[in-house]
Design a protein around this motif. Structure first.
Motif, PDB file in Angstrom:
ATOM      1  N   GLU A  86     -41.868 -37.436 -25.270  1.00  5.31           N
ATOM      2  CA  GLU A  86     -42.304 -38.819 -25.404  1.00  5.31           C
ATOM      3  C   GLU A  86     -41.752 -39.374 -26.709  1.00  5.31           C
ATOM      4  N   PRO A  87     -41.610 -40.700 -26.798  1.00  6.15           N
ATOM      5  CA  PRO A  87     -41.132 -41.284 -28.065  1.00  6.15           C
ATOM      6  C   PRO A  87     -41.966 -40.837 -29.272  1.00  6.15           C
ATOM      7  N   GLU A  88     -43.253 -40.561 -29.054  1.00  3.63           N
ATOM      8  CA  GLU A  88     -44.116 -40.115 -30.146  1.00  3.63           C
ATOM      9  C   GLU A  88     -43.749 -38.725 -30.658  1.00  3.63           C
ATOM     10  N   ASP A  89     -42.908 -38.012 -29.929  1.00  6.80           N
ATOM     11  CA  ASP A  89     -42.446 -36.690 -30.383  1.00  6.80           C
ATOM     12  C   ASP A  89     -41.267 -36.793 -31.336  1.00  6.80           C
ATOM     13  N   THR A  90     -40.757 -37.998 -31.551  1.00  8.30           N
ATOM     14  CA  THR A  90     -39.647 -38.193 -32.482  1.00  8.30           C
ATOM     15  C   THR A  90     -40.061 -37.758 -33.876  1.00  8.30           C
ATOM     16  N   ALA A  91     -39.286 -36.839 -34.458  1.00  6.29           N
ATOM     17  CA  ALA A  91     -39.632 -36.279 -35.760  1.00  6.29           C
ATOM     18  C   ALA A  91     -38.542 -35.311 -36.196  1.00  6.29           C
ATOM     19  N   MET A  92     -38.604 -34.917 -37.455  1.00  7.20           N
ATOM     20  CA  MET A  92     -37.825 -33.780 -37.927  1.00  7.20           C
ATOM     21  C   MET A  92     -38.666 -32.548 -37.641  1.00  7.20           C
ATOM     22  N   TYR A  93     -38.062 -31.572 -36.994  1.00  8.99           N
ATOM     23  CA  TYR A  93     -38.764 -30.347 -36.649  1.00  8.99           C
ATOM     24  C   TYR A  93     -38.308 -29.210 -37.572  1.00  8.99           C
ATOM     25  N   TYR A  94     -39.287 -28.513 -38.128  1.00 11.18           N
ATOM     26  CA  TYR A  94     -39.028 -27.449 -39.087  1.00 11.18           C
ATOM     27  C   TYR A  94     -39.566 -26.124 -38.570  1.00 11.18           C
ATOM     28  N   CYS A  95     -38.860 -25.069 -38.933  1.00  6.42           N
ATOM     29  CA  CYS A  95     -39.276 -23.712 -38.682  1.00  6.42           C
ATOM     30  C   CYS A  95     -39.791 -23.133 -40.003  1.00  6.42           C
ATOM     31  N   ALA A  96     -40.809 -22.295 -39.930  1.00  8.58           N
ATOM     32  CA  ALA A  96     -41.353 -21.666 -41.128  1.00  8.58           C
ATOM     33  C   ALA A  96     -41.726 -20.230 -40.817  1.00  8.58           C
ATOM     34  N   ALA A  97     -41.770 -19.398 -41.866  1.00 11.10           N
ATOM     35  CA  ALA A  97     -42.117 -17.992 -41.703  1.00 11.10           C
ATOM     36  C   ALA A  97     -42.940 -17.525 -42.892  1.00 11.10           C
ATOM     37  N   SER A 108     -49.521 -25.527 -45.459  1.00 14.92           N
ATOM     38  CA  SER A 108     -49.449 -24.906 -46.776  1.00 14.92           C
ATOM     39  C   SER A 108     -49.406 -23.392 -46.637  1.00 14.92           C
ATOM     40  N   GLY A 109     -48.785 -22.729 -47.609  1.00 16.62           N
ATOM     41  CA  GLY A 109     -48.797 -21.278 -47.668  1.00 16.62           C
ATOM     42  C   GLY A 109     -47.663 -20.578 -46.975  1.00 16.62           C
ATOM     43  N   TRP A 110     -46.810 -21.285 -46.285  1.00 16.99           N
ATOM     44  CA  TRP A 110     -45.686 -20.624 -45.610  1.00 16.99           C
ATOM     45  C   TRP A 110     -44.610 -20.341 -46.643  1.00 16.99           C
ATOM     46  N   ARG A 111     -44.111 -19.125 -46.648  1.00 13.31           N
ATOM     47  CA  ARG A 111     -43.202 -18.699 -47.704  1.00 13.31           C
ATOM     48  C   ARG A 111     -41.798 -19.239 -47.526  1.00 13.31           C
ATOM     49  N   SER A 112     -41.329 -19.339 -46.300  1.00 14.96           N
ATOM     50  CA  SER A 112     -39.951 -19.787 -46.054  1.00 14.96           C
ATOM     51  C   SER A 112     -39.943 -20.954 -45.092  1.00 14.96           C
ATOM     52  N   TRP A 113     -39.069 -21.909 -45.357  1.00 19.21           N
ATOM     53  CA  TRP A 113     -38.897 -23.084 -44.512  1.00 19.21           C
ATOM     54  C   TRP A 113     -37.417 -23.287 -44.235  1.00 19.21           C
ATOM     55  N   GLY A 114     -37.117 -23.779 -43.047  1.00 19.04           N
ATOM     56  CA  GLY A 114     -35.768 -24.203 -42.747  1.00 19.04           C
ATOM     57  C   GLY A 114     -35.546 -25.642 -43.184  1.00 19.04           C
ATOM     58  N   GLN A 115     -34.328 -26.120 -42.967  1.00 19.62           N
ATOM     59  CA  GLN A 115     -33.962 -27.469 -43.388  1.00 19.62           C
ATOM     60  C   GLN A 115     -34.375 -28.529 -42.374  1.00 19.62           C
ATOM     61  N   GLY A 116     -34.653 -28.096 -41.158  1.00 18.55           N
ATOM     62  CA  GLY A 116     -35.103 -29.035 -40.142  1.00 18.55           C
ATOM     63  C   GLY A 116     -34.008 -29.454 -39.198  1.00 18.55           C
ATOM     64  N   THR A 117     -34.421 -29.879 -38.001  1.00 21.81           N
ATOM     65  CA  THR A 117     -33.511 -30.432 -37.012  1.00 21.81           C
ATOM     66  C   THR A 117     -34.177 -31.664 -36.412  1.00 21.81           C
ATOM     67  N   GLN A 118     -33.398 -32.732 -36.296  1.00 22.03           N
ATOM     68  CA  GLN A 118     -33.957 -34.024 -35.886  1.00 22.03           C
ATOM     69  C   GLN A 118     -34.061 -34.115 -34.368  1.00 22.03           C
ATOM     70  N   VAL A 119     -35.203 -34.566 -33.896  1.00 23.99           N
ATOM     71  CA  VAL A 119     -35.418 -34.847 -32.482  1.00 23.99           C
ATOM     72  C   VAL A 119     -35.764 -36.322 -32.352  1.00 23.99           C
ATOM     73  N   THR A 120     -35.001 -37.019 -31.522  1.00 23.63           N
ATOM     74  CA  THR A 120     -35.239 -38.441 -31.297  1.00 23.63           C
ATOM     75  C   THR A 120     -35.418 -38.672 -29.805  1.00 23.63           C
ATOM     76  N   VAL A 121     -36.544 -39.247 -29.430  1.00 19.81           N
ATOM     77  CA  VAL A 121     -36.850 -39.509 -28.029  1.00 19.81           C
ATOM     78  C   VAL A 121     -36.918 -41.019 -27.828  1.00 19.81           C
ATOM     79  N   SER A 122     -36.096 -41.520 -26.925  1.00 19.80           N
ATOM     80  CA  SER A 122     -36.069 -42.955 -26.672  1.00 19.80           C
ATOM     81  C   SER A 122     -36.785 -43.275 -25.362  1.00 19.80           C
ATOM     82  N   SER A 123     -37.348 -44.473 -25.327  1.00 20.59           N
ATOM     83  CA  SER A 123     -38.111 -44.868 -24.127  1.00 20.59           C
ATOM     84  C   SER A 123     -37.211 -45.515 -23.093  1.00 20.59           C
TER      85      SER A 123
END
Length: 123
Positions: A86-97, A108-123
């Motif tokens: 859905e368009p509301e899912d549009t966001a930068m998505y990050y992985c963490a470990a 908070s508290g996650w030791r490692s984070w990725g740089q993110g990948t952009q997801v864009t959902v159009s209506s």
């Protein structure tokens, strides 16, 4: 230190699907949590789903049934299958470990984070 690299983001129309991947490199703890988070413009980062090294999974309640978190056979790949976007899912998505088995969806508290990948959902 674990390095995380996300991929698989892109632009998709509403009701479409995407699968995000997160590749972990470097030293991985024997027991660990991995998770997906997202941040939409102007909003705080929020938890999407998490999984620990023995397969226990948590989902953000509103996303249950549309999003599925999983690990690859090699355990160094994390996936997020996103359906019925859905368009509301549009966001930068990050992985963490993080080490340990108690995986929540707090940011908070996650030791490692990725740089993110952009997801864009159009209506």
């Amino acid at each position: 230190q674990v390095q995380l690299l996300e991929s698989g983001g892109g632009s998709v129309q509403a009701r479409g699907s995407l699968r995000l991947s997160c590749a972990a490199s470097g030293y991985m703890w024997n027991t660990y949590c991995m998770g997906w988070f997202r941040q939409a413009p102007g909003k705080q980062r929020e938890g999407v789903a998490s999984i620990n090294s023995i397969g226990r999974i948590n989902y953000a309640e509103p996303l249950k049934g549309r999003f599925t978190i999983s690990q690859g056979n090699a355990k160094n790949i994390l996936y997020l299958q996103m359906n019925s976007l859905e368009p509301e899912d549009t966001a930068m998505y990050y992985c963490a470990a993080d080490p340990g088995l108690s995986c929540g969806l707090g940011t908070s508290g996650w030791r490692s984070w990725g740089q993110g990948t952009q997801v864009t959902v159009s209506s």
